[in-house]
Design a protein around this motif. Sequence first.
Motif, PDB file in Angstrom:
ATOM      1  N   MET A   1       3.269  -8.473   7.379  1.00  0.00           N
ATOM      2  CA  MET A   1       2.753  -8.243   6.026  1.00  0.00           C
ATOM      3  C   MET A   1       3.686  -7.329   5.230  1.00  0.00           C
ATOM      4  N   ALA A   2       4.235  -6.334   5.892  1.00  0.00           N
ATOM      5  CA  ALA A   2       5.074  -5.354   5.198  1.00  0.00           C
ATOM      6  C   ALA A   2       6.285  -6.014   4.565  1.00  0.00           C
ATOM      7  N   TYR A   3       6.798  -7.071   5.197  1.00  0.00           N
ATOM      8  CA  TYR A   3       7.980  -7.744   4.666  1.00  0.00           C
ATOM      9  C   TYR A   3       7.727  -8.277   3.262  1.00  0.00           C
ATOM     10  N   PHE A   4       6.555  -8.879   3.063  1.00  0.00           N
ATOM     11  CA  PHE A   4       6.270  -9.491   1.784  1.00  0.00           C
ATOM     12  C   PHE A   4       5.973  -8.460   0.697  1.00  0.00           C
ATOM     13  N   ILE A   5       5.481  -7.292   1.098  1.00  0.00           N
ATOM     14  CA  ILE A   5       5.224  -6.241   0.117  1.00  0.00           C
ATOM     15  C   ILE A   5       6.543  -5.618  -0.343  1.00  0.00           C
ATOM     16  N   SER A   6       7.455  -5.399   0.595  1.00  0.00           N
ATOM     17  CA  SER A   6       8.693  -4.710   0.243  1.00  0.00           C
ATOM     18  C   SER A   6       9.702  -5.639  -0.422  1.00  0.00           C
ATOM     19  N   ASP A   7       9.724  -6.896  -0.007  1.00  0.00           N
ATOM     20  CA  ASP A   7      10.683  -7.839  -0.568  1.00  0.00           C
ATOM     21  C   ASP A   7       9.985  -8.712  -1.600  1.00  0.00           C
ATOM     22  N   ARG A   8       9.880  -8.232  -2.818  1.00  0.00           N
ATOM     23  CA  ARG A   8       9.116  -8.932  -3.849  1.00  0.00           C
ATOM     24  C   ARG A   8       9.664 -10.320  -4.154  1.00  0.00           C
ATOM     25  N   GLN A   9      10.969 -10.488  -3.967  1.00  0.00           N
ATOM     26  CA  GLN A   9      11.558 -11.785  -4.279  1.00  0.00           C
ATOM     27  C   GLN A   9      10.993 -12.885  -3.384  1.00  0.00           C
ATOM     28  N   ALA A  10      10.459 -12.513  -2.236  1.00  0.00           N
ATOM     29  CA  ALA A  10       9.895 -13.519  -1.335  1.00  0.00           C
ATOM     30  C   ALA A  10       8.664 -14.168  -1.942  1.00  0.00           C
ATOM     31  N   LEU A  11       7.968 -13.427  -2.791  1.00  0.00           N
ATOM     32  CA  LEU A  11       6.758 -13.957  -3.402  1.00  0.00           C
ATOM     33  C   LEU A  11       6.950 -14.286  -4.874  1.00  0.00           C
ATOM     34  N   ALA A  12       8.040 -13.881  -5.463  1.00  0.00           N
ATOM     35  CA  ALA A  12       8.264 -14.142  -6.885  1.00  0.00           C
ATOM     36  C   ALA A  12       8.648 -15.593  -7.102  1.00  0.00           C
ATOM     37  N   SER A  13       8.225 -16.159  -8.235  1.00  0.00           N
ATOM     38  CA  SER A  13       8.514 -17.564  -8.522  1.00  0.00           C
ATOM     39  C   SER A  13       9.664 -17.696  -9.493  1.00  0.00           C
ATOM     40  N   ASP A  14      10.435 -16.655  -9.692  1.00  0.00           N
ATOM     41  CA  ASP A  14      11.646 -16.557 -10.514  1.00  0.00           C
ATOM     42  C   ASP A  14      11.354 -16.318 -11.992  1.00  0.00           C
ATOM     43  N   ARG A  15      10.082 -15.996 -12.307  1.00  0.00           N
ATOM     44  CA  ARG A  15       9.676 -15.605 -13.656  1.00  0.00           C
ATOM     45  C   ARG A  15       9.828 -16.717 -14.676  1.00  0.00           C
ATOM     46  N   GLU A  16      10.036 -17.923 -14.216  1.00  0.00           N
ATOM     47  CA  GLU A  16      10.051 -19.048 -15.146  1.00  0.00           C
ATOM     48  C   GLU A  16       8.617 -19.461 -15.454  1.00  0.00           C
ATOM     49  N   ARG A  17       8.448 -20.146 -16.538  1.00  0.00           N
ATOM     50  CA  ARG A  17       7.137 -20.623 -16.937  1.00  0.00           C
ATOM     51  C   ARG A  17       6.649 -21.681 -15.952  1.00  0.00           C
ATOM     52  N   SER A  18       5.375 -21.624 -15.583  1.00  0.00           N
ATOM     53  CA  SER A  18       4.812 -22.602 -14.663  1.00  0.00           C
ATOM     54  C   SER A  18       4.805 -23.986 -15.298  1.00  0.00           C
ATOM     55  N   ALA A  19       4.933 -25.002 -14.463  1.00  0.00           N
ATOM     56  CA  ALA A  19       4.922 -26.384 -14.952  1.00  0.00           C
ATOM     57  C   ALA A  19       3.505 -26.907 -15.154  1.00  0.00           C
ATOM     58  N   TYR A  20       2.506 -26.087 -14.863  1.00  0.00           N
ATOM     59  CA  TYR A  20       1.116 -26.541 -14.942  1.00  0.00           C
ATOM     60  C   TYR A  20       0.692 -26.791 -16.385  1.00  0.00           C
ATOM     61  N   THR A  21       0.211 -28.003 -16.650  1.00  0.00           N
ATOM     62  CA  THR A  21      -0.327 -28.365 -17.952  1.00  0.00           C
ATOM     63  C   THR A  21      -1.728 -28.925 -17.748  1.00  0.00           C
ATOM     64  N   PRO A  22      -2.767 -28.160 -18.055  1.00  0.00           N
ATOM     65  CA  PRO A  22      -4.131 -28.635 -17.818  1.00  0.00           C
ATOM     66  C   PRO A  22      -4.447 -29.905 -18.602  1.00  0.00           C
ATOM     67  N   PHE A  23      -5.279 -30.750 -18.016  1.00  0.00           N
ATOM     68  CA  PHE A  23      -5.754 -31.955 -18.694  1.00  0.00           C
ATOM     69  C   PHE A  23      -6.668 -31.554 -19.842  1.00  0.00           C
ATOM     70  N   VAL A  24      -6.460 -32.162 -21.017  1.00  0.00           N
ATOM     71  CA  VAL A  24      -7.286 -31.891 -22.192  1.00  0.00           C
ATOM     72  C   VAL A  24      -7.828 -33.216 -22.716  1.00  0.00           C
ATOM     73  N   PRO A  25      -9.135 -33.406 -22.725  1.00  0.00           N
ATOM     74  CA  PRO A  25      -9.695 -34.678 -23.190  1.00  0.00           C
ATOM     75  C   PRO A  25      -9.553 -34.851 -24.695  1.00  0.00           C
ATOM     76  N   GLU A  26      -9.380 -36.088 -25.118  1.00  0.00           N
ATOM     77  CA  GLU A  26      -9.363 -36.419 -26.538  1.00  0.00           C
ATOM     78  C   GLU A  26     -10.779 -36.827 -26.943  1.00  0.00           C
ATOM     79  N   ILE A  27     -11.305 -36.141 -27.951  1.00  0.00           N
ATOM     80  CA  ILE A  27     -12.685 -36.355 -28.376  1.00  0.00           C
ATOM     81  C   ILE A  27     -12.719 -36.834 -29.827  1.00  0.00           C
ATOM     82  N   ARG A  28     -13.455 -37.894 -30.083  1.00  0.00           N
ATOM     83  CA  ARG A  28     -13.585 -38.414 -31.451  1.00  0.00           C
ATOM     84  C   ARG A  28     -14.269 -37.372 -32.335  1.00  0.00           C
ATOM     85  N   GLY A  29     -13.737 -37.178 -33.530  1.00  0.00           N
ATOM     86  CA  GLY A  29     -14.295 -36.210 -34.466  1.00  0.00           C
ATOM     87  C   GLY A  29     -13.701 -34.832 -34.324  1.00  0.00           C
TER      88      GLY A  29
END
Length: 290
Positions: A1-29
Amino acid sequence: MAYFISDRQALASDRERSAYTPFVPEIRGCKRTEEMIAKGHPLYTALCSISTLESTSSEMVVYPVVPDGCIKMFFYTRNKLNYAKLCGVTDSLRKFIIYPGDQILIFSFMPGHCESFVKCDGCELTNKAVDIQEGIRNGQRLTEIAKREISIEWKALLMSRVLRMETNERDTDYLIRFCTEAILRNNGNIQVAELAKKSGFSQRYLGKIFERYIGIPPKTYAEIIRLQRSLRMIFDPENKSSLLEIAMDNGYFDHAHMNRAYNRYLNCSSGALRKSGFSIIDYNKVESLI
């Protein structure tokens, strides 16, 4: 456990924006417009989207709020009164009523990116909405910006700057980012035990972190991400796959397994939704988010 706390880069995702785009329904009106979030934006890595909903009907419209794992802020004016709401993550379908003339500004945040400016834990907001001033530090400033006679673009930018001033990086940010990105990369098809093994933390600890900073358990978040991907496939006009093929492609055991998820999260079967869209849902049985 200590490894992941001390070495932040192991858990960092490189600070780029996530590719996640939630589904949004199209609603009439109802017309939905998404604001651009360019690199360099004050909340570039924290936001899924900044969007507006505008009524194009002379009648009331029911807008479905699909579970997506995001905490949201709603700003709107109705009958000359200004409203600002902080909405927690939903673990089932909710609805929002849009009236003629309404224009709603919505901020949708990536999971785990709100703790620095939200006054309470994520689990206290799950399936709930509270006033911005009650739920967010500097909520009064956000409300004042919402009242200004300026463009939506400028409102969004000014609000982002207020929120950005309150943002501070924490050790838990790296863990949440690592886990949510792992779930996204696997389209929701990853066990909590595997997440625990890869991160170096126990399943119990991951559950506590998700409940506090996101509002739902990691298993539920993974199920929602899997649901989100299947929804995009079902509503993709170019996707001719059968419902069974869509189910198998998204990690469900079979069509019946996918339908159980749809009935749980959306109050509707996948087949009915594909055939008739969100108009098939009985909204009398759906609770209002706001």
